[in-house]
Design a protein around this motif. Structure first.
Motif, short mmCIF file in Angstrom:
data_model
loop_
_atom_site.label_atom_id
_atom_site.label_comp_id
_atom_site.label_asym_id
_atom_site.label_seq_id
_atom_site.Cartn_x
_atom_site.Cartn_y
_atom_site.Cartn_z
N ARG A 385 34.94 33.94 52.48
CA ARG A 385 35.43 32.68 53.05
C ARG A 385 36.53 32.07 52.19
O ARG A 385 37.00 30.98 52.47
N GLY A 386 36.93 32.78 51.14
CA GLY A 386 38.01 32.32 50.29
C GLY A 386 39.25 33.17 50.48
O GLY A 386 39.32 34.01 51.37
N ILE A 387 40.26 32.93 49.65
CA ILE A 387 41.49 33.71 49.70
C ILE A 387 41.86 34.15 48.28
O ILE A 387 41.62 33.45 47.31
N GLU A 388 42.43 35.36 48.20
CA GLU A 388 42.95 35.86 46.94
C GLU A 388 44.46 35.78 47.00
O GLU A 388 45.09 36.34 47.91
N VAL A 389 45.05 35.07 46.06
CA VAL A 389 46.48 34.79 46.08
C VAL A 389 47.13 35.47 44.88
O VAL A 389 46.66 35.34 43.75
N THR A 390 48.21 36.19 45.15
CA THR A 390 48.96 36.85 44.08
C THR A 390 50.38 36.28 44.06
O THR A 390 51.19 36.57 44.96
N PHE A 391 50.67 35.45 43.09
CA PHE A 391 52.02 34.93 42.91
C PHE A 391 52.89 36.00 42.25
O PHE A 391 52.38 36.86 41.51
N ASP A 392 54.18 35.94 42.50
CA ASP A 392 55.11 36.92 41.95
C ASP A 392 54.94 37.04 40.44
O ASP A 392 54.98 36.05 39.70
N ARG A 393 54.68 38.30 39.98
CA ARG A 393 54.55 38.65 38.56
C ARG A 393 53.32 38.04 37.90
O ARG A 393 53.24 37.94 36.68
N GLN A 394 52.33 37.62 38.71
CA GLN A 394 51.08 37.08 38.19
C GLN A 394 49.91 37.92 38.68
O GLN A 394 49.98 38.53 39.76
#
Length: 437
Positions: A385-394
């Motif tokens: 029920r959550g989200i996995e977020v990948t920011f650029d170069r992180q």
């Protein structure tokens, strides 16, 4: 019925295991277990499976303090610097605050350091004095007074560490041994130990800690050298024995651990907490209390463990629920509501609202690639029920659902909100649009 509800909640909130005890008529009436010691494993939680009590360690430590008060070795209203020898409450600038044991035990001493993150497997562990001074290898700041003592509530694990050092200075005995002699053995808490790190021979009996994703914490669990504040390994049965012991102390039983007068002082309002934890909004000595002073209890949350103890001093009722997950808080709250309904707890809410989490369709629609404010690229993947977020170069970062429209990160002070079907990024009050690519 209770077991079925808890099993369903373990699955719903991604919690591997739970163990619980119900107190009725001043005795252990029901015990139960559900789930696994470790997610993906085969070992089921057993009644003697050890959990970290986390902050429930604090009121058990206060019982040890009160035993020395009873013996005349300590005074609740004396300046603790009069008895501290290995360390002293330091001056704040040119002002030397006076801090008492009563203030320390009721979180009203104006001290810093709310809680402790623990130490990973194999990390160097600090001494108690190093914790108080905030020097390496300690991972928290030093304990200092920055509010006028006695004027308001502020939860401070740092104050409990001052009490730990005070006990050792007055007796010349390590806290772990003192706790066993003064509290654990007399109350029959044979499965409890302020042992940090946990001895190897007990590893096979211990529940593994899990993070919000349901993954085992690296090294299985953290170590907590802050013994009195967070270091107790125990079972719900043993914590129930402590609660029953307090009930017996309050009623003046002949074989009680403390005399009736001191037990009543322990369960007397010392200061309003300014917040409610499980319906408890006042501080006694060590325990949180309800408005009438009848119910007493304490919650606990170490890395990968969530638990709660609550008992009624007059009705002989109570319960303890322990889980091995950062997500265990909802399981614990709902379990207490179920116990209250089943056993007719007077004045306790029979239901706890479930978190208003986003439905699966909403989360699925958020998956994709974005630009933050037209600049920083990031991708969103679904995680439960959550989200996995990948920011650029992180590295990827998990944002857990906190409501039907909000997702917050555990590691940073940032979050996402669903607005008009899209996403916005919120950080320190700044709102940035998220534009799909």
């Amino acid at each position: 019925m209770l077991e079925e509800e808890i099993k369903a909640d373990l699955e719903r909130f991604n919690v591997p295991g739970a163990s619980w005890v119900v107190i009725e008529d001043g005795a252990i009436h029901e015990t139960g277990v559900a789930g696994l010691v470790e997610a993906g494993g085969s070992q089921a939680v057993a009644p003697d499976t050890l959990f970290q009590a986390a902050s429930i360690s604090k009121p058990i430590a206060v019982l040890a303090i009160l035993r020395l008060v009873d013996r005349g070795l300590l005074d609740l209203d004396e300046d603790v610097n009069e008895k501290l020898t290995s360390w002293q409450v330091p001056p704040t600038g040119a002002w030397q605050p006076v801090v008492t044991l009563r203030q320390l035990a009721s979180h009203s001493a104006g001290l810093t350091v709310h809680g402790f993150p623990g130490y990973a497997e194999g990390a160097a562990l600090p001494t108690t004095v190093q914790i108080l001074d905030g020097v390496r290898p300690t991972n928290t700041f030093g304990v200092r007074v920055d509010l006028v003592p006695g004027t308001q509530f502020r939860y401070a694990g740092g104050g409990t560490i001052v009490m730990q050092q005070l006990l050792e200075d007055v007796t010349g005995t390590p806290f772990r041994e003192l706790a066993r002699e003064l509290v654990l053995e007399p109350l029959g808490m044979s499965d409890s130990d302020y042992a940090q790190p946990l001895p190897r021979e007990l590893h096979s009996r211990a529940a593994v800690a899990h993070d919000e994703r349901g993954r085992p914490i690296e090294g299985r669990w953290h170590a907590y050298p802050e013994l009195a504040a967070a270091g107790l390994w125990t079972t719900p049965t043993d914590l129930a024995k402590a609660a029953i012991g307090v009930q017996r102390m309050y009623t003046g039983a002949d074989d009680a651990l403390l005399p009736r007068e001191l037990a009543r002082e322990m369960l007397t309002h010392q200061i309003p907490a300014g917040q409610r934890i499980g319906g408890l909004g006042h501080l006694g000595l060590g325990f949180f209390l309800d408005d009438a002073g009848r119910r007493f209890g304490h919650s606990g949350g170490n890395a990968g463990f969530s638990c709660h103890l609550l008992a009624d001093r007059d009705a002989g009722q109570g319960a303890v629920v322990m889980t091995n997950s950062d997500n265990g808080g909802w399981v614990v709250q709902r379990a207490f509501a179920a116990v209250a309904a089943a056993y007719g707890w007077e004045g306790y809410p029979a239901e706890v609202d479930a978190p208003n989490l986003p439905n699966e369709e909403v989360v699925a629609r958020l998956v994709g690639a974005y630009r933050l404010d037209g600049r920083v690229r990031f991708t969103v993947e679904r995680w439960g029920r959550g989200i996995e977020v990948t920011f650029d170069r992180q590295p990827p970062q998990l944002f857990m659902a906190r409501s039907a429209t909000t997702f917050n990160a555990k590691e940073t002070e940032s979050g996402f909100e669903v607005r008009d079907g899209g996403l916005v990024f919120v950080q320190e009050g700044v709102v940035l649009d998220c534009v799909r690519e």
